[in-house]
Design a protein around this motif. Structure first.
Motif, mmCIF file in Angstrom:
data_model
loop_
_atom_site.group_PDB
_atom_site.id
_atom_site.type_symbol
_atom_site.label_atom_id
_atom_site.label_comp_id
_atom_site.label_asym_id
_atom_site.label_seq_id
_atom_site.Cartn_x
_atom_site.Cartn_y
_atom_site.Cartn_z
ATOM 1 N N ARG A 1 0.838 -1.207 0.000
ATOM 2 C CA ARG A 1 0.000 0.000 0.000
ATOM 3 C C ARG A 1 0.866 1.247 0.000
ATOM 4 O O ARG A 1 1.950 1.250 0.585
ATOM 5 N N ILE A 2 0.364 2.264 -0.661
ATOM 6 C CA ILE A 2 1.003 3.581 -0.653
ATOM 7 C C ILE A 2 0.002 4.584 -0.095
ATOM 8 O O ILE A 2 -1.146 4.639 -0.554
ATOM 9 N N ASP A 3 0.431 5.354 0.903
ATOM 10 C CA ASP A 3 -0.394 6.455 1.422
ATOM 11 C C ASP A 3 0.216 7.744 0.894
ATOM 12 O O ASP A 3 1.223 8.232 1.401
ATOM 13 N N ALA B 1 -0.513 0.921 -18.589
ATOM 14 C CA ALA B 1 0.371 0.903 -17.428
ATOM 15 C C ALA B 1 0.212 2.251 -16.735
ATOM 16 O O ALA B 1 -0.673 3.037 -17.084
ATOM 17 N N ILE B 2 1.053 2.549 -15.747
ATOM 18 C CA ILE B 2 0.941 3.809 -15.006
ATOM 19 C C ILE B 2 1.477 4.939 -15.876
ATOM 20 O O ILE B 2 2.613 4.895 -16.348
ATOM 21 N N GLY C 1 -0.418 1.234 -8.338
ATOM 22 C CA GLY C 1 -0.845 2.472 -8.974
ATOM 23 C C GLY C 1 -2.344 2.637 -8.954
ATOM 24 O O GLY C 1 -2.870 3.714 -8.656
ATOM 25 N N VAL C 2 -3.070 1.557 -9.261
ATOM 26 C CA VAL C 2 -4.532 1.604 -9.253
ATOM 27 C C VAL C 2 -5.036 1.908 -7.848
ATOM 28 O O VAL C 2 -5.890 2.796 -7.644
ATOM 29 N N ALA C 3 -4.532 1.197 -6.853
ATOM 30 C CA ALA C 3 -4.998 1.377 -5.478
ATOM 31 C C ALA C 3 -4.654 2.753 -4.923
ATOM 32 O O ALA C 3 -5.334 3.254 -4.019
ATOM 33 N N SER C 4 -3.610 3.375 -5.504
ATOM 34 C CA SER C 4 -3.174 4.686 -5.014
ATOM 35 C C SER C 4 -3.825 5.842 -5.764
ATOM 36 O O SER C 4 -3.523 7.011 -5.494
#
Length: 489
Positions: free
Chosen positions: A83-85, A264-265, A254-257
């Motif tokens: 995860r990225i916050d 792609a991103i 990338g999607v979750a963030s």
């Protein structure tokens, strides 16, 4: 206090970014932390096929584990970021740790694509015994162990990776069938005539059984693989299946963030996410100007630009002109630019000799080379690459491009090559870098290869590397940095 640079992904792209940042003095600016899902140092994924064929696994490591500590880099090997916050600028890993970042690089690469096929999975995450992807070192080691007690295999996918897998399994004595859904082998690189010539070589000299225009419908098993059922009927008896039907970029983070993800991103010309300037993306998980690159050379170019940006330089990435030099199951293959004519005014120059496994096709536009495909005989690769890269005017007698004896010009020599010419596409090594290595004391081809990593991938460039080393080390013919033209060159 130093800024915190976090790199997610310890593959070829992520590792190269770290190397490039360190080479620019980035250790004075950043504390660098790397997360890698695999429990190893950075290794050359191109060389996995060599390991499968029986070569020493130690030869594929680019940066072994002790390199990171020696370079002041904190490596978390075998740890996956989940995860990225973006608001707090922290990443969270599957081992429970959280790490803050000032600059974050996503280099998560890609994963094997498993097409829908009945009988492939035990459950949502587990393949049946005898079915393998071919993407990681663990995949490769597992395939070798399984193949030791088997006699037959099916490889699903006739691209580069599939043919390399098939060749490697043949070296273990297995009877190998390659099933390719389309009509052409290596369709990303080769046109139909070139693919046909390559097929002939692989069937006659390597002993592969090639099935084009067929797709696997199901895997037959009795606790482990016993065969593959083809669409339209027919079964191939086999004890293991290797799936190389393509890859998909790893874009889940990338999607979750909330980053913009298409194929792609999406990144800008400084390799930064278009949504967050603190997050950069390189490699197969990056989409730049609509393109997603799966070759090594563009990844190296992206890494160099990003390292410039991270260390304060004003650099942009405008895309890559790709030249692919490969050795496919022992057969030299080179492809650059277009595979065939795309407009009425494009010229197509072809020569094919299937009996010898030789095919060459050139695409010419406005008197410049815009595409070339060579299978088997690649003696003219250096000259054609230079003409392609530098957009040089071509001889009126096009036959001179394929057969130098048809006209006055001879094949390009080491002295004739421009310093910026990329000699090794697997490791992104230019002629100038080779000459620099000679000037630094690497006086032999083997020494230069160790110093620059040229020739450490598919190996198709080794002869050219040797010629450049010989030329650069001859005082009467050139200086080490290629600043002088060879006498009589």
């Amino acid at each position: 206090m130093k800024e915190q640079l976090v790199v997610v992904g310890n593959g070829m792209a992520g590792g190269r970014v770290v190397e490039e940042v360190l080479a620019r003095g980035g250790a004075d600016r950043y504390d660098i932390t790397v997360f890698g899902a695999e429990p190893y140092g950075n290794y050359n994924r191109i060389m996995l096929s060599h390991v499968l064929a029986g070569e020493d696994v130690s030869e594929i490591y680019l940066n072994p584990l002790d390199w990171y500590a020696a370079s002041g880099v904190a490596l978390h090997a075998g740890v996956r970021v989940v995860r990225i916050d973006r608001s707090s600028q922290k990443v969270f890993a599957d081992d429970g740790q959280a790490v803050a970042y000032d600059a974050l690089v996503l280099a998560t690469g890609s994963r094997t694509f498993f097409p829908p096929m009945d009988g492939m999975w035990l459950d949502d995450r587990t393949l049946i015994p005898g079915v393998f992807g071919f993407r990681t070192l663990d995949d490769t080691v597992a395939m070798i162990d399984y193949a030791r007690e088997r006699s037959s295999a099916v490889v699903v996918g006739g691209g580069l990776l599939g043919l390399e897998a098939a060749y490697g399994l043949r070296q273990h004595g297995l009877d190998v069938h390659v099933v390719q859904g389309g009509p052409v082998l290596m369709s990303q690189q080769l046109d139909s005539p070139a693919g046909a010539v390559l097929r002939g070589v692989l069937e006659k000299k390597v002993g592969l059984h090639v099935h084009t225009g067929r797709r696997p419908a199901a895997i037959r098993s009795t606790g482990s693989v016993t065969g593959v059922l083809l669409d339209g009927g027919g079964t191939i008896d086999a004890e293991m299946v290797v799936v190389t039907a393509g890859v998909r970029p790893n874009v889940g983070l990338g999607v979750a963030s909330g980053l913009t993800v298409e194929r792609a991103i999406v990144v800008d010309d400084r390799m930064r996410s278009v949504d967050d300037p603190a997050i950069s993306v390189v490699g197969e998980c990056a989409q730049h100007r609509g393109e997603v690159y799966g070759l090594v050379a563009p990844l190296w170019e992206q890494a160099a630009v990003l390292a410039d940006v991270l260390t304060g330089a004003d650099a942009i990435y405008t895309g890559s002109r790709t030249v692919t030099k490969l050795k496919v199951a022992g057969v030299d293959v080179t492809q650059m630019g277009l595979r065939g004519p795309e407009s009425e005014d494009d010229e197509l120059v072809q020569y094919s000799e299937p009996r010898r496994g030789v095919h060459t096709s050139l695409v010419i536009r406005d008197d410049m080379l815009v595409g070339a495909t060579l299978v088997g005989d690649t003696t003219q690769v250096a000259a054609l690459t230079q003409a392609f890269d530098r957009r040089l005017p071509l001889p009126e007698n096009r036959a001179e491009l394929l057969f130098p004896q048809a006209g006055q010009p001879a094949a390009v020599s080491a002295a004739d090559l421009d310093p910026s010419t990329q000699v090794c596409t697997c490791s992104g090594v230019t002629k100038e870098a080779i000459c620099d290595a000679v000037a630094a004391g690497a006086g032999t081809a083997a020494g230069v290869m160790d110093a620059t990593r040229a020739g450490k991938g598919c190996g198709s460039c080794k002869s050219l590397v040797a010629r450049i080393v010989e030329w650069a080390g001859t005082p009467a013919e050139g200086c080490a940095r290629c600043d002088l033209v060879a006498v009589g060159g």
